[in-house]
Design a protein around this motif. Structure first.
Motif, PDB file in Angstrom:
ATOM      1  N   ILE A   5       0.442   8.070  10.952  1.00 60.68           N
ATOM      2  CA  ILE A   5       1.421   8.143  10.030  1.00 60.68           C
ATOM      3  C   ILE A   5       0.858   8.088   8.684  1.00 60.68           C
ATOM      4  O   ILE A   5      -0.296   7.294   8.528  1.00 60.68           O
ATOM      5  CB  ILE A   5       2.652   6.990  10.169  1.00 60.68           C
ATOM      6  N   THR A   6       1.557   8.523   7.619  1.00 60.99           N
ATOM      7  CA  THR A   6       0.964   8.263   6.390  1.00 60.99           C
ATOM      8  C   THR A   6       2.245   7.359   5.522  1.00 60.99           C
ATOM      9  O   THR A   6       3.264   7.621   5.962  1.00 60.99           O
ATOM     10  CB  THR A   6       1.033   9.436   5.618  1.00 60.99           C
ATOM     11  N   LEU A   7       1.828   6.043   5.199  1.00 62.66           N
ATOM     12  CA  LEU A   7       2.826   5.196   4.340  1.00 62.66           C
ATOM     13  C   LEU A   7       2.732   5.293   3.050  1.00 62.66           C
ATOM     14  O   LEU A   7       1.973   4.956   2.404  1.00 62.66           O
ATOM     15  CB  LEU A   7       2.517   3.793   5.186  1.00 62.66           C
ATOM     16  N   LEU A   8       3.824   5.799   2.175  1.00 57.16           N
ATOM     17  CA  LEU A   8       3.892   5.853   0.790  1.00 57.16           C
ATOM     18  C   LEU A   8       4.600   4.475   0.576  1.00 57.16           C
ATOM     19  O   LEU A   8       5.755   4.350   0.842  1.00 57.16           O
ATOM     20  CB  LEU A   8       4.490   6.922   0.360  1.00 57.16           C
ATOM     21  N   GLY A   9       3.830   3.757  -0.347  1.00 57.39           N
ATOM     22  CA  GLY A   9       4.702   2.531  -0.896  1.00 57.39           C
ATOM     23  C   GLY A   9       4.262   1.483   0.086  1.00 57.39           C
ATOM     24  O   GLY A   9       5.348   0.618   0.472  1.00 57.39           O
ATOM     25  N   SER A  10       3.216   1.246   0.708  1.00 56.44           N
ATOM     26  CA  SER A  10       2.704   0.123   1.733  1.00 56.44           C
ATOM     27  C   SER A  10       2.836  -1.218   1.261  1.00 56.44           C
ATOM     28  O   SER A  10       3.016  -2.109   2.140  1.00 56.44           O
ATOM     29  CB  SER A  10       1.241   0.682   2.008  1.00 56.44           C
ATOM     30  N   THR A  11       2.768  -1.648   0.030  1.00 62.51           N
ATOM     31  CA  THR A  11       2.820  -3.075  -0.275  1.00 62.51           C
ATOM     32  C   THR A  11       4.120  -3.620  -0.902  1.00 62.51           C
ATOM     33  O   THR A  11       4.351  -4.498  -1.050  1.00 62.51           O
ATOM     34  CB  THR A  11       2.021  -3.395  -1.532  1.00 62.51           C
TER      35      THR A  11
END
Length: 379
Positions: free
Chosen positions: A5-11
């Motif tokens: 997976i790619t996670l955009l907005g991880s924080t």
């Protein structure tokens, strides 16, 4: 189950909970992006060892690059870096947990790279719904809902015959101000508005819950996701947040999805669909439930819900205008520059004063967003 997976907005809140799920399931993380939380992004990068990370705030790019110089992680910066992460070849699915309209371009970029989308960014469909659906069809990819309400509807629809859906019943917590009058809301503080009774969320979405703008955006999102009109969606205030949404079928049977108020359940279902695995969330203990209550939303006090519905009726860029005005107004409220009730006033002002446009493209969307923000900032 997706393996990469790619996670955009991880924080952010959704991003962190997504990584809880990823950690438990042992899924490979290909890329992580954040807006400006450089310390947490570095910690996540060292734990999950993605191929690439991106910090949207270009002023922090060099600091992040230096901090990760002892790794082989590719460090990117700015919006172009986010788009590069969104289309990374190794990824099977892109989880979009970016806040606001900033999530639209990465979604479209990922779709064009033939990535499935697990969508926690409702503004993507609010502002670019027709564009996104067209891209989905052209590229033959899946769009899986992450919002708890839309995930609930999606789950309830599994196995139901085509054409059997009569109505979607979208539940709302009512936020911290349910039952209040306009006079009582006149002087509420930021602290008051951020005190959500059930969910732990980021500041922007928590304010949207307090104004019920969040539910209005979810109505628009549901119309796009499930190809229904406003007349097929009923919003019901359900204070306990146990039933996450329901569907009513042609024979008047109602199917509901229940669970604890934990976003890791819908996040995990989007990542593992159609399979189910043990969850990091707690199970629901029915013996502790005293009651489940339901009420009609007050659209006169919480005008944002009605404004979103009207924006969807008008179509074109009007939902973008409403959303952009809201994003700008919420930022001003969080900074203490306007009052709580000024948020719907500014949204209404933008919808009245900015001309609508139909048959839109991506530039039309961002131009409308810019005009709405500028109008709000002028007051």
């Amino acid at each position: 189950m997706y393996q990469n997976i790619t996670l955009l907005g991880s924080t952010g809140s959704i991003g962190r909970q997504t990584l809880d799920v990823v950690r438990k399931l042992g899924i490979k993380v290909c890329a992580l992006t954040a807006n400006n939380s450089i310390k947490l992004l570095e910690e996540q990068a060292r734990e999950f060892k993605p191929r690439a990370v991106c910090i949207a705030d270009e002023n922090k790019y060099l600091e992040l690059k230096n901090n990760l110089a002892d790794t082989d992680i590719k460090v990117l910066g700015g919006n172009d870096g986010i788009l590069e992460c969104a289309k990374l070849s190794e990824s099977d699915v892109v989880v979009n947990a970016i806040v606001g309209i900033a999530g639209l371009r990465p979604t479209l970029e990922a779709i064009s790279a033939k990535k499935d989308i697990a969508l926690a960014n409702k503004e993507t469909l609010v502002t670019g719904g027709e564009l996104v659906k067209k891209a989905i069809r052209e590229n033959g990819v899946k769009l899986l809902p992450v919002d708890s309400e839309h995930s609930a509807i999606f789950q309830c629809l599994q196995g139901t015959p085509n054409g059997s859906l009569k109505k979607i019943i979208l539940t709302a917590s009512g936020g911290p101000f349910f039952g209040k009058t306009r006079d009582e809301l006149e002087n509420v503080t930021v602290k008051d508005a951020l005190n959500h009774p059930n969910w732990s969320m980021g500041a922007k979405i928590t304010i949207d819950s307090a104004t019920m703008m969040n539910k209005g955006l979810e109505v628009i999102e549901a119309c796009h996701l499930f190809s229904v009109g406003l007349e097929q969606i009923e919003v019901v205030v359900h204070r306990e947040s146990i039933i996450h949404s329901m569907i009513e079928l042609n024979d008047n049977a109602v199917i509901a999805q229940l669970g604890t108020a934990d976003m890791r359940i819908p996040i995990q279902y989007a990542i593992t669909y159609p399979e189910r695995f043990e969850s990091p969330a707690e199970s629901l203990d029915f013996t502790t439930l005293r009651s489940l209550t339901f009420a009609k939303p007050d659209r006169k006090v919480f005008e944002c819900l009605a404004l979103c519905e009207e924006a969807f009726r008008q179509g074109g860029v009007m939902p973008t205008i409403a959303n952009g005005a809201n994003e700008a107004a919420v930022a001003l409220f969080l900074e203490g520059k306007i009052g709580f009730l000024d948020i719907p006033k500014l949204i209404k002002k933008a919808m009245i004063n900015i001309p609508n446009k139909q048959n839109i493209n991506i530039d039309d969307v961002f131009n409308a967003d810019k005009m709405a923000r500028e109008l709000v900032l002028k007051g």
